[in-house]
Design a protein around this motif. Structure first.
Motif, PDB file in Angstrom:
ATOM      1  N   LEU A  73      -5.231  -3.751 -12.141  1.00 41.52           N
ATOM      2  CA  LEU A  73      -5.940  -2.371 -11.650  1.00 41.52           C
ATOM      3  C   LEU A  73      -7.168  -2.215 -11.705  1.00 41.52           C
ATOM      4  O   LEU A  73      -7.822  -1.344 -11.290  1.00 41.52           O
ATOM      5  N   GLN A  74      -7.450  -2.427 -12.867  1.00 42.53           N
ATOM      6  CA  GLN A  74      -8.982  -2.926 -13.083  1.00 42.53           C
ATOM      7  C   GLN A  74      -9.646  -3.454 -11.980  1.00 42.53           C
ATOM      8  O   GLN A  74     -11.185  -2.975 -12.290  1.00 42.53           O
ATOM      9  N   HIS A 103      -9.751  -3.032  -9.156  1.00 46.80           N
ATOM     10  CA  HIS A 103      -9.329  -1.302  -8.254  1.00 46.80           C
ATOM     11  C   HIS A 103      -9.024  -2.352  -6.970  1.00 46.80           C
ATOM     12  O   HIS A 103      -9.416  -1.811  -5.717  1.00 46.80           O
ATOM     13  N   GLU A 149      -1.980   4.719 -17.794  1.00 44.77           N
ATOM     14  CA  GLU A 149      -3.587   4.032 -17.164  1.00 44.77           C
ATOM     15  C   GLU A 149      -3.082   3.832 -16.374  1.00 44.77           C
ATOM     16  O   GLU A 149      -3.816   4.454 -15.176  1.00 44.77           O
ATOM     17  N   PHE A 176      -5.951   5.736 -13.550  1.00 40.18           N
ATOM     18  CA  PHE A 176      -6.033   5.568 -12.467  1.00 40.18           C
ATOM     19  C   PHE A 176      -5.655   5.690 -11.033  1.00 40.18           C
ATOM     20  O   PHE A 176      -7.077   6.680  -9.787  1.00 40.18           O
TER      21      PHE A 176
END
Length: 322
Positions: free
Chosen positions: A128-129, A131, A170, A174
């Motif tokens: 996720l971080q 993207h 989280e 997002f």
């Protein structure tokens, strides 16, 4: 890989359809099917364009039996970059839509490995971080109904489905910063049954999260768009029933009814087909969905007049009745 060989479980959506070789293996055979030296070799081969296609195919077959495949992929040098290269390489073939079956199968093998990474507790946050899901959105924008594109959308949805499956705030936070909700709504309206089911599953998971419910019910436009698409799906399901798709539609409605303003709006726009016996036969053996539907009807019927609702936007004005 042939996308038509099997159908994923509509409750899971965290795995792609098993390959024919996996279907033929019994439980006692699966452990012996893992040769870790070969797995390491295929991961290494992902970084070499000449050997990548075969490595993608072989690793996608092993993703369900090599339990630590996700961290192996994430932490090996250049592997995720190689998977991204496979995805980006397809962009020129989606507009205009010229994607063929071979190209679709190859990129879907890469997406299956990304789904593996998205499913794993150790790698999901980093996924996720970085993207990485945003690289899949061009595939969800496609509208061609040919089989290569249907499979591409389904496999891309599978990656997002893997992210939302564990109900982590989280992940939802997002996704709420992206265009995933309108993309899912369009697929819910125009996709084939399986793509509709996965897209509805994703919407359901977003709604289950408190922030997701607040986001969708924050404005009339957001709520009315969701209500309109769900209403169209109910009308379609009345003509062509699908128990697994109906289950997710009912769950979406039920969760919407937890919001006071949405509950009031549902008094006006909840389809009649959910209030009568239209789906009695379809739900005959589905006790869970019958219970959720009965709870939905109780919630809506018990909704107090609009004047008694909490302050906020009026979600009932001109809401489509279908």
């Amino acid at each position: 890989m042939n996308p038509n060989n099997s159908t994923p479980n509509a409750d899971l959506f965290s795995q792609q359809p098993p390959s024919s070789s996996q279907q033929q293996m019994g439980p006692s055979q699966i452990p012996q099917a893992v040769d870790r030296d070969k797995v390491y070799m295929w991961i290494k081969e992902l970084t070499h364009p000449q050997s990548r296609e075969n490595a993608l195919l072989e690793l996608s077959k092993k993703r369900e039996v090599v339990l630590d495949l996700a961290p192996m992929l994430w932490f090996s040098g250049g592997t995720m970059a190689s998977l991204l290269q496979e995805i980006v390489a397809i962009y020129p073939y989606i507009n205009p839509p010229t994607l063929n079956a071979h190209q679709s199968n190859r990129v879907c093998n890469a997406l299956a490995l990304m789904q593996c990474v998205a499913s794993h507790q150790e790698t999901r946050g980093m996924f996720l971080q970085a993207h990485i899901p945003l690289f899949l959105y061009p595939f969800l924008h496609t509208t061609s109904k040919t089989r290569p594109f249907e499979y591409l959308r389904l496999t891309s949805l599978g990656v997002i489905g893997a992210l939302v499956k564990n109900d982590e705030a989280e992940v939802i936070n997002f996704l709420l910063t992206t265009e995933i909700i309108p993309l899912c709504l369009r697929i819910m309206e125009t996709g084939n049954e399986l793509s509709k089911t996965v897209a509805t599953f994703i919407l359901q998971k977003i709604l289950i999260d408190d922030q997701g419910l607040v986001y969708i019910c924050q404005t009339y436009d957001r709520f009315s768009h969701v209500a309109m698409i769900l209403g169209k799906m109910v009308l379609s399901l009345a003509k062509e029933p699908s128990a697994r798709l109906l289950k997710h539609v009912v769950r979406c409605y039920l969760r919407l009814s937890d919001n006071s303003r949405a509950r009031e709006a549902l008094r006006q726009c909840l389809p009649d087909q959910l209030k009568d016996n239209t789906f009695a036969k379809c739900l005959k053996d589905d006790k869970s969905t019958k219970y959720w539907l009965s709870q939905l009807l109780k919630n809506v019927e018990a909704s107090p007049p609009a004047s008694a609702q909490s302050s906020g936007p009026d979600l009932s004005r001109s809401t489509p009745v279908n």
